[in-house]
Design a protein around this motif. Structure first.
Motif, PDB file in Angstrom:
ATOM      1  N   ARG A 739       0.846  -1.199   0.000  1.00 34.47           N
ATOM      2  CA  ARG A 739       0.000   0.000   0.000  1.00 34.47           C
ATOM      3  C   ARG A 739       0.874   1.239   0.000  1.00 34.47           C
ATOM      4  O   ARG A 739       2.019   1.207   0.474  1.00 34.47           O
ATOM      5  N   VAL A 741       0.637   4.980   1.442  1.00 32.06           N
ATOM      6  CA  VAL A 741      -0.119   5.892   2.294  1.00 32.06           C
ATOM      7  C   VAL A 741       0.621   7.215   2.455  1.00 32.06           C
ATOM      8  O   VAL A 741       0.106   8.271   2.147  1.00 32.06           O
ATOM      9  N   ASP A 803      -3.964   6.350  -2.554  1.00 30.69           N
ATOM     10  CA  ASP A 803      -5.186   7.125  -2.400  1.00 30.69           C
ATOM     11  C   ASP A 803      -5.594   7.665  -3.766  1.00 30.69           C
ATOM     12  O   ASP A 803      -4.900   8.517  -4.332  1.00 30.69           O
TER      13      ASP A 803
END
Length: 928
Positions: A739, A741, A803
């Motif tokens: 991921r 972030v 995101d």
């Protein structure tokens, strides 16, 4: 102790064994050996002399050939070997200190990381269909180029042929083979025009001839004033284009406010010049008729009776058989004060309604003449017979298209014809030669400044290749010029300064600042190389616009080159392709009684292609058992007993192992004869990064396809991950956990992505650039351009695993080179050439792409330290150290900085810089 005892050495040494070493944090290796052979032997011999072993007191010799001493020596050797392997095992237990590839692989597996097996290069293939010039019915119709169409490269020296295959079908058309860029446009002749182009080179015009320009409004209304007549200043025939360029001195519309119209204009040559009948009549006062009381008398006064244009008839002073009805005549001069500077006096345009040849006697003259009757009656008061010039015998000339004199660059591309079926996001291959610039002024101040060199004076006739669009130096700004504004500047030559990015005849790049008076555009030469690039039509639906006779495209980015538009062509028959060749094989037979069956691919390496996954790659392997397709998974751990899945592993020889389940973690294979079949592609790595134009051999020729070529170089190919790369990249997976972030996550995610060698992410918080800006670089310093497979898939992966609402911009890095010139004092005991060679190698290695990172600076101290560490160097003195920026001059800068991503005045963001040593800009001299 007696001297004799001391001489025998039986009491020498320490009885204490070697101790465990202390290791400071951050060291590249662990010092874990408690001792070495000499230390162990000395400790054993000291124990032999210890009072704790009185039975050995009689052993006073310490010679190596003594049996007991030999046993001590053998024991020391054993301990040395054991401690060595103990230290190696300790080092291999940690990722940072291990040196064996297998250790790194196994340690990385503990955190779920697999060293990258590499990735295949990708490019686009441009296909040319069979055409039939002059016989369109015989040309190939739309052809679908299927998936798997193979094209092989022509290898260069020390290279092997590489095979690429298309990965998507493409519908190709003959009309998309090579679409020329817009070469010309319809002439509009607005106010201010001083030139026009005529079709053909046989117009028979010469300087001084009269040209008539008539707006279409004048054909319908005699009251229209939108017309002009001009004497020609120059007449230039262009035999290559079959056109004639004519110019005049006074601009159109100078004294005609009605000229500002967008309607068409027709052009006529006025071939004949005539006078009005009576213009050469004798002075009546010369005719003496008699005396009255000694006074001379004239019956007509001081002039002939009715000496003027009569009844609107325009009587010419001779016969002009080529003047016909429907043509035009211009009456010029007269007694008025209006008109243009080229034809002072009154001017009147008359369209001829009728023409008569007749005889007339008047004003003391008798002759045959041509009588014209027009749509306008000349005013006798404005057009006196002796002062009026008649321009007649009009012959219409065809206007040629106006050939565009400026180069093609920027994000808008107009095609030379209307092209149907082009769509947004469609890939295009642009090919052509670069525009040239010629020096036309003998100006000593006009100098070409090579990057990192001294300014060179230019001379008229010097020719340069244009590398980038010119900019207008409008202090304190530098404004990029669109092509149409560049034409205005070069035509009207205002007093301003333009900066050109150029290359001279030796290939040296630099800048030249000069006025439009000093330079002129020049066509590309026959021996100039052809450059190519890949662009996509922009995403908006209106990116493809059609006019009556042409198509205008909005591209996804500005063109990389400044093209001579006469050489620029566009190919739209493009299909994406990747490195690798598909093969099929029978892996073997499944056996339901055997858990965890394994099969090894017979050919290697297995092709992995770029994909929008966290790892940035996907395999091309397809496994079918009894005809059913099974799915690949990263690991069999946690898989159900009925799942038809398999996992892949790579051994040290880059062979691929296919691992199946055991009915506890993944399903077992079913029993059958040769029921496990594989289909995959082989080939990957940097050897697939072939040059543009190198893929030309069609291994399979679809019907109607004539040729194929890669217009741009293949990019993204990456070799299997090395030991050091795996050591560095393995922890990144634990930092991001798949991921993105934080800002640092974007850097780490991109760095572990296949096809990306270096990455740098920052957060910009101002204006339209707000968001994350990610700078990336490919293996070996290759650029990762927008539109490439690596760029597209990295963008998709970060949108998916980051995101999606955060603005994200990904750009390829800005490579910056620097120069070193240093003097070295060599030790007299060494060979000078060998020391200089070693110093060059050390500098190139230290400041190479693989050893540098974004934002890493270069200091003069670092340069001197690298040279000083070379054997044989006594002293070093650095004389030059500077960045090779455009227009840079030799200098000594103590510290060279690499700039971070920076917001530009136009809202764009300049990528991060990575500073490396230019291989051609290292000069080492011997200090006297």
């Amino acid at each position: 102790m007696s001297e004799q005892a001391n001489d025998c050495g039986c009491c020498a040494g320490s009885a204490r064994p070697p101790g465990v070493r202390f290791n400071a944090p951050g060291l590249p290796a662990i010092d874990y050996r408690i001792g070495r052979h000499g230390e162990f032997k000395a400790a054993l011999l000291a124990r032999v002399s210890s009072s704790r072993f009185p039975a050995l007191a009689g052993l006073r010799t310490r010679e190596n050939d003594d049996f007991t001493i030999a046993w001590c020596d053998a024991g020391a050797v054993m301990l040395d070997v054991l401690s060595f392997y103990q230290e190696r095992m300790a080092n291999e237990a940690y990722l940072r200190t291990s040196v064996e590839r297998r250790s790194i692989v196994e340690l990385a597996r503990l955190i779920g990381y697999r060293p990258s097996p590499g990735v295949a290069a990708s490019t686009h293939l441009a296909f040319t269909l069979e055409d039939a010039p002059g016989m369109p019915s015989l040309a190939a119709g739309p052809v679908t180029v299927p998936v798997g169409t193979r094209v092989q490269s022509i290898p260069g020296p020390d290279e092997q042929p590489q095979t690429f295959e298309t990965v998507e079908p493409v519908l190709a058309r003959v009309g998309w083979n090579a679409i020329p860029a817009q070469q010309s446009e319809a002439q509009t002749l607005p106010a201010g025009t001083r030139e026009l182009f005529l079709a053909g080179v046989d117009t028979q015009l010469q300087p001084g001839d009269m040209l008539l320009l008539v707006g279409t409004e004048r054909f319908d209304s005699s009251a229209s004033k939108r017309w002009a007549v001009r004497p020609l200043l120059t007449v230039e025939a262009d035999n290559d284009r079959r056109i004639t360029r004519v110019t005049w001195d006074e601009a159109l519309g100078a004294n005609n406010l009605q000229w500002n119209s967008d309607k068409a204009v027709r052009v006529f040559a006025l071939r004949a010049r005539a006078g009005l009948f009576g213009n050469n009549a004798p002075d009546p006062r010369m005719l003496k008729l008699g005396y009255i009381s000694g006074i001379t008398t004239w019956p007509w006064g001081n002039n002939w009776a009715n000496y003027q244009i009569q009844g609107g008839n325009i009587d010419l002073d001779g016969t002009y058989p080529k003047i016909v009805a429907g043509g035009w005549v211009v009456l010029a001069g007269g007694s008025g004060s209006e008109g243009d500077a080229s034809l002072p006096g009154e001017e009147l345009l008359v369209r001829i309604n009728s023409v008569r040849q007749l005889s007339r006697s008047a004003y003391g003259l008798s002759q045959r003449l041509t009588r014209l009757k027009g749509d306008v009656n000349p005013d006798p008061a404005h057009f006196a017979l002796p002062d009026t010039l008649v321009l007649a015998q009009s012959e219409e000339l065809r206007l040629a298209p106006r050939y565009l004199p400026y180069p093609a660059y920027g994000a808008e591309l107009a095609l030379d014809r209307r092209v149907a079926d082009l769509e947004p996001r469609q890939p295009l291959a642009l090919s052509g030669k670069r525009q040239r610039l010629r020096i036309v002024a003998d100006d000593p101040a006009l100098k070409f400044v090579p990057d990192g060199g001294t300014a060179v004076a230019t001379r008229p006739g010097d020719s340069f290749v244009v590398l980038a669009p010119p900019v207008w130096l409008l202090s304190p700004w530098e404004l990029a010029l669109p092509p149409w504004l560049l034409e205005v500047f070069l035509r009207f030559k205002p007093g301003l300064t333009l900066r050109w990015r150029l290359a001279d005849r030796s290939g040296a790049e630099g800048v030249l600042d000069g006025s439009p008076f000093s330079v002129a555009l020049e066509p590309a030469r026959k021996d100039d190389p052809v450059v190519s690039e890949l662009r996509h039509v922009a995403k908006p639906a209106n990116a493809v616009a059609h006019t009556r006779d042409r198509t205008v495209l909005q591209l996804d980015a500005a063109m990389a080159h400044v093209y001579d538009r006469t050489t620029l062509t566009v190919c739209a028959n493009l299909a994406p392709a990747t490195h690798g060749e598909r093969v099929g094989e029978i892996a073997g037979s499944g056996d339901a009684a055997l858990p965890g069956q394994r099969f090894v691919l017979k050919q290697s390496p297995l092709t992995y292609v770029s994909a929008a996954t966290p790892a940035g790659r996907a395999s091309t392997l397809e496994v079918r058992v009894d005809g059913q397709l099974w799915n690949e998974v990263p690991s069999l751990f946690g898989r159900g007993p009925r799942e038809h899945v398999y996992a892949l592993r790579q051994d040290d020889e880059q062979r691929t192992i296919v691992q199946f389940g055991d009915n506890q973690e993944g399903a077992r294979l079913s029993s059958g004869q040769d029921n496990v079949r594989l289909s995959y592609r082989k080939g990957l790595g940097v050897e697939g990064n072939v040059r543009s134009g190198q893929l030309t051999t069609l291994l399979g020729r679809p019907l109607g396809v004539k040729a194929a070529c890669n217009p741009v170089a293949a990019t993204g190919g990456q070799d299997p991950e090395s030991r050091d790369e795996a050591r560095r990249n393995a922890p990144l997976t634990m930092l991001t956990l798949g991921r993105a972030v934080s800002v640092q996550d974007y850097t780490d995610f991109a760095r572990s992505f296949a096809g990306v060698a270096k990455a740098c992410a920052i957060w910009l918080k101002s204006g339209p650039a707000r968001g994350i800006h990610l700078t990336i670089a490919g293996p070996n310093g290759d650029a990762i351009v927008a539109g490439s497979a690596t760029h597209q898939h990295l963008t998709e992966a970060l949108r998916r695993y980051g995101d999606p609402l955060i603005p994200l911009r990904i750009t390829s890095y800005a490579p910056v080179r620097f120069r070193i010139r240093a003097r070295i004092k060599v030790d007299a005991a060494f060979v000078v050439e060998d020391v200089l060679k070693a110093a060059r190698q050390r500098l190139h290695s230290h400041f190479a792409f693989d050893q540098r990172d974004f934002l890493q600076q270069v200091a003069i101290d670092e340069v001197m330290a690298v040279i000083q560490n070379v054997s044989g160097v006594e002293a070093v003195d650095v004389d030059e150290l500077y960045r090779l920026d455009p227009g840079a001059t030799p200098d000594l800068v103590a510290r060279l900085f690499a700039k971070p991503p920076q917001l530009q005045p136009d809202g764009s963001v300049a990528p991060a810089e990575l500073v490396t040593l230019d291989s051609d800009q290292l000069a080492l001299e011997v200090m006297p």
